[in-house]
Design an enzyme around this catalytic site. Sequence first.
Site, PDB file in Angstrom:
ATOM      1  N   PRO A  95       0.282  15.189   0.084  1.00 13.15           N
ATOM      2  CA  PRO A  95       0.878  16.512   0.320  1.00 13.15           C
ATOM      3  C   PRO A  95       1.106  16.881   1.784  1.00 13.15           C
ATOM      4  CG  PRO A  95      -1.457  16.745  -0.135  1.00 13.15           C
ATOM      5  CD  PRO A  95      -1.155  15.281  -0.272  1.00 13.15           C
ATOM      6  N   ARG A 145       5.893  15.698  -5.770  1.00 15.12           N
ATOM      7  CA  ARG A 145       4.943  15.771  -4.654  1.00 15.12           C
ATOM      8  C   ARG A 145       5.683  15.948  -3.319  1.00 15.12           C
ATOM      9  NH1 ARG A 145      -0.305  14.282  -5.124  1.00 15.12           N
ATOM     10  NH2 ARG A 145      -0.380  13.078  -3.203  1.00 15.12           N
ATOM     11  N   CYS A 171      -8.659   6.064   1.045  1.00 18.54           N
ATOM     12  CA  CYS A 171      -9.904   6.822   0.867  1.00 18.54           C
ATOM     13  C   CYS A 171     -10.779   6.082  -0.141  1.00 18.54           C
ATOM     14  CB  CYS A 171      -9.620   8.265   0.446  1.00 18.54           C
ATOM     15  SG  CYS A 171      -8.660   8.413  -1.052  1.00 18.54           S
TER      16      CYS A 171
HETATM   17  N1  SAM Z   1      -0.898  10.968   3.357  1.00 16.24           N
HETATM   18  C1  SAM Z   1      -1.165  11.989   2.388  1.00 16.24           C
HETATM   19  C2  SAM Z   1      -1.927  13.118   3.038  1.00 16.24           C
HETATM   20  O1  SAM Z   1      -2.577  12.893   4.063  1.00 16.24           O
HETATM   21  O2  SAM Z   1      -1.834  14.259   2.557  1.00 16.24           O
HETATM   22  C3  SAM Z   1      -1.882  11.460   1.178  1.00 16.24           C
HETATM   23  C4  SAM Z   1      -1.182  10.287   0.548  1.00 16.24           C
HETATM   24  S1  SAM Z   1      -1.888   9.741  -0.955  1.00 16.24           S
HETATM   25  C5  SAM Z   1      -3.322   8.955  -0.432  1.00 16.24           C
HETATM   26  C6  SAM Z   1      -0.840   8.421  -1.380  1.00 16.24           C
HETATM   27  C7  SAM Z   1       0.568   8.781  -1.769  1.00 16.24           C
HETATM   28  O3  SAM Z   1       1.268   7.589  -2.077  1.00 16.24           O
HETATM   29  C8  SAM Z   1       0.693   9.680  -2.983  1.00 16.24           C
HETATM   30  O4  SAM Z   1       1.352  10.863  -2.655  1.00 16.24           O
HETATM   31  C9  SAM Z   1       1.476   8.864  -3.997  1.00 16.24           C
HETATM   32  O5  SAM Z   1       2.422   9.620  -4.739  1.00 16.24           O
HETATM   33  C10 SAM Z   1       2.187   7.844  -3.125  1.00 16.24           C
HETATM   34  N2  SAM Z   1       2.504   6.575  -3.850  1.00 16.24           N
HETATM   35  C11 SAM Z   1       2.119   6.206  -5.086  1.00 16.24           C
HETATM   36  N3  SAM Z   1       2.649   5.014  -5.393  1.00 16.24           N
HETATM   37  C12 SAM Z   1       3.381   4.611  -4.341  1.00 16.24           C
HETATM   38  C13 SAM Z   1       4.178   3.477  -4.068  1.00 16.24           C
HETATM   39  N4  SAM Z   1       4.295   2.475  -4.938  1.00 16.24           N
HETATM   40  N5  SAM Z   1       4.808   3.418  -2.883  1.00 16.24           N
HETATM   41  C14 SAM Z   1       4.669   4.427  -1.988  1.00 16.24           C
HETATM   42  N6  SAM Z   1       3.929   5.516  -2.186  1.00 16.24           N
HETATM   43  C15 SAM Z   1       3.290   5.607  -3.356  1.00 16.24           C
END
Ligand code: SAM
Length: 427
Positions: free
Chosen positions: A112, A138, A231
């Site tokens: 987010p 998102r 994380c």
């Molecule tokens: N960086 C964000 C923050 O600090 O608020 C949190 C990111 S979260 C750990 C990982 C994100 O990667 C999610 O929003 C998810 O929707 C996205 N994601 C999921 N699958 C993915 C994919 N195959 N390629 C790229 N992003 C992906």
Amino acid sequence: MNLPEDFLSRMKERLGDEFPAFLQSYENPPQRALRVNPLKIDADEFVKRAPYPLGERVKWAESGFYIAEQKAGSDVYHYAGLYYLQEPSAMCVGELTVNAKKERVLDLCAAPGGKTTLVAAQMQGEGILIANEIDFGRAKILSQNIERLGVKNCAVTSAEPKQIAERFSEYFDLVLVDAPCSGEGMFKKEPEAVPHWSVQNVKMCAARQRDILEQAASTVCGGGELMYSTCTFAEEEDERQIRSFLERHPEFQLVEEHKLYPHTAKGEGHYCARLRKTDGERREPKRFPVTRNAQANRAFKEFAEDFFVAMPQGEITARSDGRMYLLPNGLPALGVRTLRTGVELGEWDGRIFKPAHALAMSMKREECKRFVSLSREESVNYLRGEPLERKLENGWCVVGVEEYPLGLGKCVNGVIKNHFPKGLRKR
Ligand code: SAM
């Protein structure tokens, strides 16, 4: 907390003598923290105004503070974008990016927006920041957070890493990959994730991260940096992921890596690695194709002369749906699904220009010709959508809590009509 057996035995093997302390840490509540947004207020000033007690500063984040307050997300200062609620360990990425070159930055997995807004704070409105999120729903939340925090130099896209890689070969000075992971470090904060954990899922996450890293690698320019974070504690997703990446990519070297555990740091679990690309070019892609609409620009100019103390500088583009944006200086052509390109100025419907909420959130009090300053109590009514009575000349104004913008109003004969977006209103 009921943790999976396999998870515990893996942690025991990894941590050895430290394992009992690690396990003990699950008895404590999760750490909560906020990061003051220096695009709006500096940390010392926020300390003076804090509406609830602030705990100690987060050691590894200049403007991070621990908090006990549960309702910090519904405070009027949060609406004004004075801070972002962020898990304290997640702030450690800021230490790694602080000295990196940041003329062109990509946050590949951005929603987010915790890390995007952290880097945006370091960029101070200079350079180009592209925040990408694969999941469109998102990405909308990401875009709202960027708007709330008043980030001006950011474009938000929603594309797969592969699409981004195809468009931006060796372009970025800094690329963040905050990868989707098995989330072991967040079990305390998100206990609903615990039943979904399995060794199989760890492997699946590692394979996905490998693919994302491959795409990310090609977007980093020669001399640029790649920040990888998760994380989770799983080595397959952290240290081993990075070792295997380095074997496949001799053009990168590891500069530093850190792992935060809840028994050694005051925060949840986090891993981050900083890599530098020692070989490669820095390419110049095509510039963003600006669409000029003479009628819309005239309507905006007329509005702007009445609204701003000084006209905003920069290139304005008008989308086919009438939305107008002030582009970050030097923005490249994006060519993927895009939610915003810099600051949304407003919308021209073919007849009149209507300013956008984002415009108000990007401004400082001294930049507005008409600014209505409310107390914290009055602000709650504004955020609920109520009109305000004020002696003010007719026209658009920015409404704020003290000197910090909250949104727009339009004054007509002594009554300020509330233009705070319906979808964001306080209940
Ligand atoms: N960086 C964000 C923050 O600090 O608020 C949190 C990111 S979260 C750990 C990982 C994100 O990667 C999610 O929003 C998810 O929707 C996205 N994601 C999921 N699958 C993915 C994919 N195959 N390629 C790229 N992003 C992906």
